[in-house]
Enzyme design. Structure first.
Site, PDB file in Angstrom:
ATOM      1  N   GLY A 154     -48.536  40.835  -6.041  1.00 47.84           N
ATOM      2  CA  GLY A 154     -49.072  42.070  -6.664  1.00 47.84           C
ATOM      3  C   GLY A 154     -49.771  41.591  -7.953  1.00 47.84           C
ATOM      4  O   GLY A 154     -49.186  40.897  -8.731  1.00 47.84           O
ATOM      5  N   GLN A 157     -53.191  43.032 -16.367  1.00 46.75           N
ATOM      6  CA  GLN A 157     -52.434  41.598 -16.450  1.00 46.75           C
ATOM      7  C   GLN A 157     -53.685  40.584 -16.655  1.00 46.75           C
ATOM      8  O   GLN A 157     -53.283  39.594 -16.980  1.00 46.75           O
ATOM      9  CB  GLN A 157     -51.655  41.474 -15.155  1.00 46.75           C
ATOM     10  CG  GLN A 157     -50.240  41.883 -15.053  1.00 46.75           C
ATOM     11  CD  GLN A 157     -49.686  41.735 -13.721  1.00 46.75           C
ATOM     12  OE1 GLN A 157     -49.730  42.442 -12.707  1.00 46.75           O
ATOM     13  NE2 GLN A 157     -48.788  40.585 -14.023  1.00 46.75           N
ATOM     14  N   CYS A 193     -42.304  38.657 -12.342  1.00 46.88           N
ATOM     15  CA  CYS A 193     -43.676  39.395 -12.799  1.00 46.88           C
ATOM     16  C   CYS A 193     -44.466  38.091 -13.122  1.00 46.88           C
ATOM     17  O   CYS A 193     -43.998  37.326 -14.154  1.00 46.88           O
ATOM     18  CB  CYS A 193     -43.287  40.368 -13.846  1.00 46.88           C
ATOM     19  SG  CYS A 193     -44.979  40.972 -14.238  1.00 46.88           S
ATOM     20  N   LEU A 194     -45.749  37.929 -12.684  1.00 48.60           N
ATOM     21  CA  LEU A 194     -46.515  36.936 -13.383  1.00 48.60           C
ATOM     22  C   LEU A 194     -46.816  37.031 -14.908  1.00 48.60           C
ATOM     23  O   LEU A 194     -47.145  36.069 -15.019  1.00 48.60           O
ATOM     24  CB  LEU A 194     -48.036  37.156 -12.319  1.00 48.60           C
ATOM     25  CG  LEU A 194     -47.878  36.768 -10.951  1.00 48.60           C
ATOM     26  CD1 LEU A 194     -49.532  37.094 -10.399  1.00 48.60           C
ATOM     27  CD2 LEU A 194     -47.519  35.377 -10.451  1.00 48.60           C
ATOM     28  N   HIS A 250     -43.623  48.489  -8.659  1.00 51.81           N
ATOM     29  CA  HIS A 250     -43.868  47.590  -9.877  1.00 51.81           C
ATOM     30  C   HIS A 250     -45.179  47.474 -10.357  1.00 51.81           C
ATOM     31  O   HIS A 250     -45.251  47.420 -11.580  1.00 51.81           O
ATOM     32  CB  HIS A 250     -43.273  46.201  -9.346  1.00 51.81           C
ATOM     33  CG  HIS A 250     -43.490  45.001 -10.622  1.00 51.81           C
ATOM     34  ND1 HIS A 250     -42.433  44.403 -10.945  1.00 51.81           N
ATOM     35  CD2 HIS A 250     -44.658  44.246 -11.041  1.00 51.81           C
ATOM     36  CE1 HIS A 250     -42.837  43.442 -11.809  1.00 51.81           C
ATOM     37  NE2 HIS A 250     -44.190  43.682 -11.977  1.00 51.81           N
ATOM     38  N   GLU A 251     -45.995  47.453  -9.553  1.00 50.35           N
ATOM     39  CA  GLU A 251     -47.373  47.263 -10.116  1.00 50.35           C
ATOM     40  C   GLU A 251     -47.853  48.606 -10.710  1.00 50.35           C
ATOM     41  O   GLU A 251     -48.764  48.719 -11.629  1.00 50.35           O
ATOM     42  CB  GLU A 251     -48.342  46.883  -8.706  1.00 50.35           C
ATOM     43  CG  GLU A 251     -48.115  45.507  -8.098  1.00 50.35           C
ATOM     44  CD  GLU A 251     -48.019  44.356  -9.142  1.00 50.35           C
ATOM     45  OE1 GLU A 251     -48.636  44.648 -10.247  1.00 50.35           O
ATOM     46  OE2 GLU A 251     -47.257  43.516  -8.892  1.00 50.35           O
ATOM     47  N   HIS A 310     -47.227  48.925 -14.193  1.00 50.19           N
ATOM     48  CA  HIS A 310     -47.984  48.150 -15.031  1.00 50.19           C
ATOM     49  C   HIS A 310     -49.164  48.939 -15.570  1.00 50.19           C
ATOM     50  O   HIS A 310     -49.581  48.764 -16.449  1.00 50.19           O
ATOM     51  CB  HIS A 310     -48.715  47.009 -14.275  1.00 50.19           C
ATOM     52  CG  HIS A 310     -47.951  45.598 -14.511  1.00 50.19           C
ATOM     53  ND1 HIS A 310     -47.768  45.051 -15.472  1.00 50.19           N
ATOM     54  CD2 HIS A 310     -47.284  44.836 -13.424  1.00 50.19           C
ATOM     55  CE1 HIS A 310     -46.942  43.829 -15.101  1.00 50.19           C
ATOM     56  NE2 HIS A 310     -46.629  43.902 -14.007  1.00 50.19           N
TER      57      HIS A 310
HETATM   58 ZN    ZN Z   1     -45.549  42.500 -12.924  1.00 46.40          ZN
END
Ligand code: ZN
Length: 135
Positions: A46, A51, A88-89, A130-131, A134
């Site tokens: 995701g 991000q 998380c990226l 999660h997304e 963000h």
């Molecule tokens: Zn994340």
């Protein structure tokens, strides 16, 4: 298509308020394609617009081949609760247990600009929560 730079913890954009997308333009569709490419290059499941340094309420998801574009997403129902490890990226190499609902219903707009609702469970539900966090 292009692989975009992923912003990491400490970048202020990650904590800024996002803005709803009023209309899905060709520019937004190109951004969506770039986000999928960026997410896959980073081996993520995701990726949310902040991000990659963008303020739109937009996220892309690919959990085991189940692809979703969520524009202006809202969680309209949630059930259950479970704790599991998440990464998380934007926080490389850090994993932590996070408590999430095990089933959610999300209302959003797709890449063609059409409203839809999706019911997700387990990993897909976790990823969507999660997304959306963000945003
Ligand atoms: Zn994340």
């Amino acid at each position: 298509m292009a692989v975009l730079d992923i912003r990491v913890l400490g970048d202020p954009i990650l904590r800024e308020r996002t803005e709803p997308l009023p209309v899905v333009t060709g520019v937004v569709q190109a951004l969506i394609s770039d986000m999928f490419e960026t997410m896959r290059a980073a081996k993520g499941i995701g990726l949310a617009a902040p991000q990659i340094g963008r303020p739109e309420r937009l996220t892309v998801i690919d959990v085991d081949g189940a692809e979703f574009v969520l524009i202006n997403p809202e969680i309209v129902d949630r059930q259950g609760s479970d704790k599991a490890e998440e990464g998380c990226l934007s926080i490389p190499d850090v994993y932590a247990d996070v408590e999430r609902a095990t089933r959610v219903v999300v209302r959003a707009i797709d890449r063609e600009g059409k409203p839809f609702e999706v019911e997700a469970t387990d990993l897909l539900a976790r990823c969507m929560q999660h997304e959306i966090d963000h945003l």
